[in-house]
Scaffold this active site. Structure first.
Site, PDB file in Angstrom:
ATOM      1  N   ASP A   1       0.799  -1.220   0.000  1.00  0.00           N
ATOM      2  CA  ASP A   1       0.000   0.000   0.000  1.00  0.00           C
ATOM      3  C   ASP A   1       0.835   1.276   0.000  1.00  0.00           C
ATOM      4  O   ASP A   1       0.622   2.170  -0.812  1.00  0.00           O
ATOM      5  CB  ASP A   1      -0.916  -0.040   1.227  1.00  0.00           C
ATOM      6  CG  ASP A   1      -1.595   1.263   1.503  1.00  0.00           C
ATOM      7  OD1 ASP A   1      -2.343   1.718   0.631  1.00  0.00           O
ATOM      8  OD2 ASP A   1      -1.373   1.834   2.584  1.00  0.00           O
TER       9      ASP A   1
ATOM     10  N   ASP B   1       4.531   0.734   4.139  1.00  0.00           N
ATOM     11  CA  ASP B   1       4.438  -0.492   4.910  1.00  0.00           C
ATOM     12  C   ASP B   1       4.069  -1.626   3.955  1.00  0.00           C
ATOM     13  O   ASP B   1       4.166  -1.484   2.747  1.00  0.00           O
ATOM     14  CB  ASP B   1       3.414  -0.333   6.040  1.00  0.00           C
ATOM     15  CG  ASP B   1       2.147   0.354   5.536  1.00  0.00           C
ATOM     16  OD1 ASP B   1       1.840   0.225   4.332  1.00  0.00           O
ATOM     17  OD2 ASP B   1       1.464   1.019   6.327  1.00  0.00           O
TER      18      ASP B   1
ATOM     19  N   TYR C   1      -7.373   2.697   9.111  1.00  0.00           N
ATOM     20  CA  TYR C   1      -6.487   3.142   8.043  1.00  0.00           C
ATOM     21  C   TYR C   1      -7.228   3.636   6.798  1.00  0.00           C
ATOM     22  O   TYR C   1      -6.878   4.671   6.231  1.00  0.00           O
ATOM     23  CB  TYR C   1      -5.531   2.005   7.670  1.00  0.00           C
ATOM     24  CG  TYR C   1      -4.823   1.451   8.872  1.00  0.00           C
ATOM     25  CD1 TYR C   1      -3.787   2.158   9.474  1.00  0.00           C
ATOM     26  CD2 TYR C   1      -5.217   0.242   9.450  1.00  0.00           C
ATOM     27  CE1 TYR C   1      -3.149   1.675  10.607  1.00  0.00           C
ATOM     28  CE2 TYR C   1      -4.582  -0.249  10.580  1.00  0.00           C
ATOM     29  CZ  TYR C   1      -3.552   0.460  11.154  1.00  0.00           C
ATOM     30  OH  TYR C   1      -2.927  -0.011  12.279  1.00  0.00           O
TER      31      TYR C   1
ATOM     32  N   GLU D   1       4.969  10.205   3.784  1.00  0.00           N
ATOM     33  CA  GLU D   1       4.828   8.831   3.301  1.00  0.00           C
ATOM     34  C   GLU D   1       4.492   8.862   1.816  1.00  0.00           C
ATOM     35  O   GLU D   1       4.020   9.873   1.278  1.00  0.00           O
ATOM     36  CB  GLU D   1       3.737   8.086   4.065  1.00  0.00           C
ATOM     37  CG  GLU D   1       3.721   6.582   3.786  1.00  0.00           C
ATOM     38  CD  GLU D   1       2.889   5.789   4.780  1.00  0.00           C
ATOM     39  OE1 GLU D   1       3.056   4.562   4.843  1.00  0.00           O
ATOM     40  OE2 GLU D   1       2.068   6.397   5.501  1.00  0.00           O
TER      41      GLU D   1
END
Length: 521
Positions: free
Chosen positions: A109, A112, A261, A484
């Site tokens: 994704d 991670d 999430y 990220e």
């Protein structure tokens, strides 16, 4: 991934005192090879310098090459012989259902290693849509074959997630479990938990999203590989039927871990999105009729979600995309109003409840708590570039020029690039486990999370989350919200690059028309 911060900071504090910076350095130089055999150098300094065309535009084709390369860094499973990101290896080879069905492959994704199918399906749909609308942009860049390979890597996995039309896989891995480790994906040797949606635990949103992705891929591969397109279409039908007949948000029962999430807020927009794609792929009137009804139901039965998110386009809201697809087949004021307002809000350079503008003119979406600000901008730019094909005159120019101006912001025109490995002062410490780890056989663990030195590996082409509404950005690995990278972040970005690579209006022409990005400070 959302929520990937609190546990990380705690573990980093515990482990930081024992770390040293040894082994962190520049990656080796390499080359990208395009369809035409052209080579593009990846410098040992980890930065591809920005380049421009004769019209003064950024060389969008060069950035497009890097954006597609990013997806190879996210690959899970057995990697192919032509894998170009050499520091990645085979990983998560034990991913399978409890019954033993293979679930290897697909994409991790973000920074991670969970495979969340809702954002993954959205990303594949957007990539396919980009090829369908702007194929010539990929061809000009010599990147069409890489674009098709990128899509197919994702849809090969999504095909495995169709469990006979009566159930679908929604997720592989658990977010909380995954976040307890800071490691390379190649270190994943265990059999990971799998979330399966079925009649007892439905997931209309995720199943419909996967249906849309596979229907879009069926269109992409229809000419080049008819047999594969037929497989995609069969599973797209299965997943849509399941999504439509067994209605629920997927995180309520099917994948409770996802609520932290990727907590989808509605599913009727996803049903409209999937049915609209199936209508395009099959030409069957039934899907068009159902798409229109789902869209209408979303506006009324999910009114709060529609009103809040109607000017966004990402994994949690696709009504704007559905409206555009439907507007090509049906005359309905609801579609035209949403699209016209979408154009007005994003291109006005006047603050509104949905989009605010920074001092440097960056369009910042307000409805997602600050996550993925560059993702929201580039998805809006992509949608407006698609919509521009239906427009003329000043409306068309506003859409295209908005995309030019915003992409120039992302590529570094105002002092820093937000694309890893490209341009002026790009991010070097992105929140990405694999990139932050030292070369094997050195152990990688949470000691590397808080290092202030640059990542030893460069995730070329990745678009970071992005700055806040004041243009503030920290190149800090511990800041998952801003720094990220994720597969859905690059999806609309990639399509916008392809569109601008062959745009009929250059940025210089936008400036001459008074349609450049407006700086407010």
């Amino acid at each position: 991934m959302r929520g990937d911060t609190g546990m990380l900071l705690l573990l980093a504090v515990v482990l930081l005192s024992s770390i040293h910076a040894g082994g962190v350095g520049a990656t080796a130089a390499g080359r990208l090879v395009t369809d035409a055999g052209e080579t593009r150098q990846l410098l040992s300094t980890n930065v591809v310098p920005e380049s421009f065309t004769k019209t003064g535009d950024y060389d969008y084709g060069a950035v497009l090459s890097l954006s597609l390369l990013f997806y190879e860094a996210q690959r899970s499973g057995f990697l192919p012989a032509n894998q170009r990101v050499a520091w990645r290896g085979n990983s998560a080879l034990n991913d399978r259902t409890p019954a033993g069905q293979d679930l290897t492959g697909g994409y991790y994704d973000a920074g991670d290693f969970v495979k969340f199918n809702l954002p993954q399906a959205f990303a594949m749909t957007m990539l396919s849509w980009g090829v369908l609308e702007f194929r010539e942009g990929y061809e000009k860049a010599g990147e069409l074959s890489h674009a098709l390979a990128t899509i197919k890597w994702g849809t090969d996995y999504l095909l495995k997630c169709d469990l006979g039309g009566k159930a679908v896989v929604a997720q592989v891995g658990l977010g909380q479990q995954d976040h307890s480790f800071w490691r390379r994906p190649e270190d994943i040797k265990d059999s990971r938990p799998v979330a399966i949606c079925d009649a007892s635990a439905p997931g209309s949103d995720v199943a419909a999203a996967m249906s849309a992705a596979l229907a879009a891929a069926a269109l992409v591969f229809k000419q080049a590989d008819a047999a594969y397109a037929a497989r995609c279409l069969k599973s797209a039908r299965n997943m849509y039927s399941f999504a439509n007949s067994q209605r629920s948000l997927y995180w309520e029962k099917c994948s409770k871990d996802a609520q932290r999430y990727y907590p989808s807020h509605c599913y009727m927009d996803d049903l409209a999105w999937a049915a609209a794609w199936l209508n395009w792929a099959t030409g069957e009137q039934q899907y068009l009729t159902e798409a229109a009804q789902h869209y209408a139901d979303h506006r009324t039965k999910e009114k709060d979600a529609f009103e809040k998110y109607k000017f966004g386009l990402y994994w949690d809201t696709v009504s704007s995309g559905a409206a555009l697809l439907l507007s090509r087949k049906l005359q309905d004021k609801a579609y035209s109003d949403q699209l016209t307002n979408f154009l007005d809000l994003w291109t006005s350079y006047k603050g509104n409840p949905h989009v605010v503008f920074s001092n440097k003119g960056f369009a910042w979406y307000t409805k997602d708590s600050g996550w993925g600000s560059l993702r929201h901008m580039s998805n809006a730019a992509f949608l407006l570039l698609v919509y521009a094909k239906q427009l003329s005159g000043i409306s068309r120019d506003r859409a295209v020029c908005f995309a030019h101006g915003q992409m120039r912001y992302a590529l570094g025109e105002d002092g820093r690039s937000f694309v890893v490995g490209y341009g002026n002062n790009p991010p070097q410490r992105v929140h990405h486990r694999a990139a932050s780890c030292p070369n094997p056989p050195a152990v990688c663990d949470y000691r590397y999370f808080s290092l202030q030195s640059p990542n030893p590996r460069t995730v070329f082409g990745a678009l970071v989350g992005g700055p806040d509404p004041s243009d503030i950005f920290r190149d800090d690995r511990t800041d998952a919200q801003a720094n990220e990278v994720a597969i859905d972040y690059n999806s609309g970005f990639t399509g916008a690059l392809a569109a601008l690579n062959t745009a009929s209006i250059s940025y210089d022409q936008c400036v001459a028309k008074g349609l450049k990005r407006q700086k407010l400070g």
